[in-house]
Design an enzyme around this catalytic site. Structure first.
Site, PDB file in Angstrom:
ATOM      1  N   HIS A 187       0.866  -1.180   0.000  1.00 25.29           N
ATOM      2  CA  HIS A 187       0.000   0.000   0.000  1.00 25.29           C
ATOM      3  C   HIS A 187       0.899   1.226   0.000  1.00 25.29           C
ATOM      4  O   HIS A 187       1.936   1.233   0.656  1.00 25.29           O
ATOM      5  CB  HIS A 187      -0.907   0.006   1.241  1.00 25.29           C
ATOM      6  CG  HIS A 187      -2.066   0.939   1.108  1.00 25.29           C
ATOM      7  ND1 HIS A 187      -1.953   2.277   1.360  1.00 25.29           N
ATOM      8  CD2 HIS A 187      -3.347   0.712   0.731  1.00 25.29           C
ATOM      9  CE1 HIS A 187      -3.137   2.839   1.148  1.00 25.29           C
ATOM     10  NE2 HIS A 187      -3.989   1.914   0.757  1.00 25.29           N
TER      11      HIS A 187
ATOM     12  N   ASP B 122      -8.058  -5.622  -0.353  1.00 24.27           N
ATOM     13  CA  ASP B 122      -8.513  -6.446  -1.481  1.00 24.27           C
ATOM     14  C   ASP B 122      -8.241  -7.934  -1.305  1.00 24.27           C
ATOM     15  O   ASP B 122      -8.906  -8.774  -1.918  1.00 24.27           O
ATOM     16  CB  ASP B 122      -7.843  -5.974  -2.784  1.00 24.27           C
ATOM     17  CG  ASP B 122      -8.308  -4.591  -3.162  1.00 24.27           C
ATOM     18  OD1 ASP B 122      -9.515  -4.338  -3.064  1.00 24.27           O
ATOM     19  OD2 ASP B 122      -7.466  -3.752  -3.529  1.00 24.27           O
TER      20      ASP B 122
HETATM   21  N1  COA Z   1       4.221  -7.637  -4.767  1.00 29.25           N
HETATM   22  C1  COA Z   1       5.553  -7.695  -4.854  1.00 29.25           C
HETATM   23  N2  COA Z   1       6.355  -6.638  -4.603  1.00 29.25           N
HETATM   24  C2  COA Z   1       5.770  -5.502  -4.244  1.00 29.25           C
HETATM   25  C3  COA Z   1       4.379  -5.383  -4.123  1.00 29.25           C
HETATM   26  C4  COA Z   1       3.614  -6.502  -4.390  1.00 29.25           C
HETATM   27  N3  COA Z   1       2.269  -6.463  -4.294  1.00 29.25           N
HETATM   28  N4  COA Z   1       4.066  -4.125  -3.749  1.00 29.25           N
HETATM   29  C5  COA Z   1       5.224  -3.473  -3.637  1.00 29.25           C
HETATM   30  N5  COA Z   1       6.247  -4.304  -3.935  1.00 29.25           N
HETATM   31  C6  COA Z   1       7.662  -3.982  -3.918  1.00 29.25           C
HETATM   32  C7  COA Z   1       8.057  -3.263  -5.201  1.00 29.25           C
HETATM   33  O1  COA Z   1       8.481  -4.151  -6.196  1.00 29.25           O
HETATM   34  C8  COA Z   1       9.186  -2.407  -4.683  1.00 29.25           C
HETATM   35  O2  COA Z   1      10.340  -3.215  -4.546  1.00 29.25           O
HETATM   36  P1  COA Z   1      11.776  -2.675  -5.001  1.00 29.25           P
HETATM   37  O3  COA Z   1      12.004  -1.458  -4.137  1.00 29.25           O
HETATM   38  O4  COA Z   1      12.664  -3.823  -4.742  1.00 29.25           O
HETATM   39  O5  COA Z   1      11.588  -2.329  -6.438  1.00 29.25           O
HETATM   40  C9  COA Z   1       8.759  -2.020  -3.276  1.00 29.25           C
HETATM   41  O6  COA Z   1       7.892  -3.050  -2.855  1.00 29.25           O
HETATM   42  C10 COA Z   1       8.038  -0.682  -3.220  1.00 29.25           C
HETATM   43  O7  COA Z   1       6.980  -0.696  -4.193  1.00 29.25           O
HETATM   44  P2  COA Z   1       6.375   0.596  -4.876  1.00 29.25           P
HETATM   45  O8  COA Z   1       5.686   0.199  -6.130  1.00 29.25           O
HETATM   46  O9  COA Z   1       7.441   1.658  -4.993  1.00 29.25           O
HETATM   47  O10 COA Z   1       5.367   1.070  -3.796  1.00 29.25           O
HETATM   48  P3  COA Z   1       4.156   1.997  -4.087  1.00 29.25           P
HETATM   49  O11 COA Z   1       3.867   2.694  -2.842  1.00 29.25           O
HETATM   50  O12 COA Z   1       4.356   2.824  -5.299  1.00 29.25           O
HETATM   51  O13 COA Z   1       3.035   0.897  -4.490  1.00 29.25           O
HETATM   52  C11 COA Z   1       1.122  -0.363  -4.644  1.00 29.25           C
HETATM   53  C12 COA Z   1       1.890   0.661  -3.805  1.00 29.25           C
HETATM   54  C13 COA Z   1      -0.233  -0.601  -3.995  1.00 29.25           C
HETATM   55  C14 COA Z   1       0.903   0.174  -6.064  1.00 29.25           C
HETATM   56  C15 COA Z   1       1.927  -1.697  -4.702  1.00 29.25           C
HETATM   57  O14 COA Z   1       2.152  -2.173  -3.397  1.00 29.25           O
HETATM   58  C16 COA Z   1       1.271  -2.751  -5.572  1.00 29.25           C
HETATM   59  O15 COA Z   1       1.438  -2.746  -6.794  1.00 29.25           O
HETATM   60  N6  COA Z   1       0.470  -3.677  -4.950  1.00 29.25           N
HETATM   61  C17 COA Z   1      -0.238  -4.687  -5.695  1.00 29.25           C
HETATM   62  C18 COA Z   1      -1.563  -4.126  -6.241  1.00 29.25           C
HETATM   63  C19 COA Z   1      -2.581  -3.948  -5.160  1.00 29.25           C
HETATM   64  O16 COA Z   1      -2.806  -4.804  -4.328  1.00 29.25           O
HETATM   65  N7  COA Z   1      -3.241  -2.784  -5.212  1.00 29.25           N
HETATM   66  C20 COA Z   1      -4.273  -2.421  -4.259  1.00 29.25           C
HETATM   67  C21 COA Z   1      -3.775  -1.325  -3.390  1.00 29.25           C
HETATM   68  S1  COA Z   1      -4.904  -0.948  -2.105  1.00 29.25           S
END
Ligand code: COA
Length: 385
Positions: free
Chosen positions: A270, A321
């Site tokens: 998140h 979710d």
């Molecule tokens: N699965 C695997 N790795 C994940 C992950 C996931 N669901 N969510 C984050 N990470 C990892 C990223 O690869 C990144 O790793 P790195 O630094 O080695 O590259 C790190 O965690 C940080 O991720 P980042 O995308 O920069 O965080 P964010 O704050 O931008 O992303 C989300 C937040 C929600 C977009 C992200 O956690 C995600 O894509 N989750 C899956 C989709 C989801 O469940 N969405 C509903 C949200 S309520």
């Protein structure tokens, strides 16, 4: 692309991470022990004790309803249990293979063309439009799904709670003990989904509303934003993952392989809640109870295995979710309807934000950090090589 030099722009934050982009009195996302609050009420208390209709009323009217106000509110909702003819006609010709979120987006856009208050952005008109949308959206989803799958149409019912009605529209279930347990868990999930501050879809609704366009245009923006798998589309993607994993014994291997291939595992992580999502524990408890009632623990066991490996390997926690998908699978709701179901609830939060934005409007227009080429001279067409 070379790294961006932010020396002269120390406040720049990619993805607006951590940026305070406005004010709201609707919702407080507390990353610590306090959990999430809607207008000061702990969401855990609301999920435990309130019906979703009370939560919707709280968001739209700023206070919890009295018994009479709640009755009037549900009567008002029931008065809109019929779709305007142009929307019915559109649903009849929408491509059967279209994603229900796309059908919903276009239907809401059409509702904006038929609503008597469309061009009135006053507080009261926006509340009226919000109530109509809250009544119409479940009917749109159910009608579109039934038409695409050649199922018999269902008649809207007025003697059911919002969640019972939704369950009935989507699955034909009502009345028996299992259906009651399912409707209760669905009700909890609607409460948990109703509002979450400046999440991506709410923010896009507020940006759109800040131009003082109409509420339906802002909701259309929000639906398009929610659809993405990084946001609301995650609940459908989680269910797809569980179905692909199929058996609990395969779950650990499946997640480890996904992580080894640098795949994102849906339903984890998140932007704000890095130490875990308090809503997840609530819906997990309900998903487990429902698994027991339904005598089907398969999805729950797959989920807990994936959860354990994700915490061990990545230090990532499930978001709302994740266990919601377990509950919706048990209810037998078609998985392409999970994100539209999210809309049935979040419509209340979106509308409350649009109303708040337009009641105290300032156009949302941030700046960008320029990363393009330096100034260059125009070369006439016949001198370009
Ligand atoms: N699965 C695997 N790795 C994940 C992950 C996931 N669901 N969510 C984050 N990470 C990892 C990223 O690869 C990144 O790793 P790195 O630094 O080695 O590259 C790190 O965690 C940080 O991720 P980042 O995308 O920069 O965080 P964010 O704050 O931008 O992303 C989300 C937040 C929600 C977009 C992200 O956690 C995600 O894509 N989750 C899956 C989709 C989801 O469940 N969405 C509903 C949200 S309520």
């Amino acid at each position: 692309m070379p790294p961006i030099d932010t020396t002269n722009n120390p406040t720049y934050s990619p993805g607006l991470d951590g940026v305070l982009a406005g004010e709201t009195a609707l919702c407080h996302v507390d990353e610590g022990e306090g959990g999430l609050r809607y207008l000061g009420y702990r969401v855990s208390d609301l999920a435990d004790q309130a019906r979703f209709e009370e939560v919707a009323y709280l968001l739209l009217f700023g206070k919890l309803p009295t018994r009479k106000e709640l009755k009037d509110f549900t009567t008002q909702l029931a008065a809109y249990f019929a779709l305007p003819a142009p929307v019915e006609a559109f649903l009849g010709v929408a491509p059967p293979a279209a994603h229900p979120m796309d059908i919903l987006r276009t239907s809401v856009s059409l509702l904006g063309m038929t609503d008597p208050d469309t061009s009135d952005n006053s507080h009261d008109a926006n509340v009226r439009k919000a109530i109509r949308l809250m009544a119409h959206i479940p009917l749109i989803i159910a009608t579109a799904y039934r038409l695409a799958n050649e199922n018999l149409p269902v008649e809207p019912q007025t003697d059911l709670s919002f969640a019972e009605h939704l369950l009935y529209l989507l699955t034909d279930r009502r009345g028996d003990e299992t259906a009651k347990a399912m409707a209760h868990v669905l009700d909890v999930s609607l409460t948990l989904y109703a509002e979450h501050e400046f999440n991506a879809s709410t923010f896009s609704a507020r940006v759109t509303a800040s131009t003082m366009t109409d509420l339906h245009s802002a909701i259309t923006s929000a639906i398009g934003t929610l659809k993405g798998p990084l946001h609301g589309g995650a609940n459908e993607a989680v269910a797809e993952m569980f179905i692909e994993i199929e058996h609990c014994e395969r779950a650990e291997r499946w997640v480890r392989a996904a992580l080894a291939h640098k795949q994102r595992v849906m339903g984890f992580g998140h932007r704000v809640l890095k130490k875990g999502d308090s809503r997840s524990a609530i819906i997990q408890q309900h998903a487990e109870a429902l698994s027991r009632i339904c005598g089907d623990r398969r999805w729950y066991e797959i989920a807990t295995t994936v959860d354990r490996v994700m915490q061990q390997e990545k230090g990532l926690y499930p978001n709302l979710d994740f266990y919601t998908a377990v509950a919706y699978l048990l209810m037998g709701i078609p998985r392409e309807l999970y994100t539209p179901l999210f809309v049935c609830s979040r419509i209340t939060g979106w509308c409350a934000h649009i109303i708040e934005q337009q009641d105290h409007n300032r156009l949302i227009r941030p700046r960008a950090l320029y990363t393009g080429p330096p100034t260059r001279n125009y070369v006439p067409l016949d001198r370009r090589s």
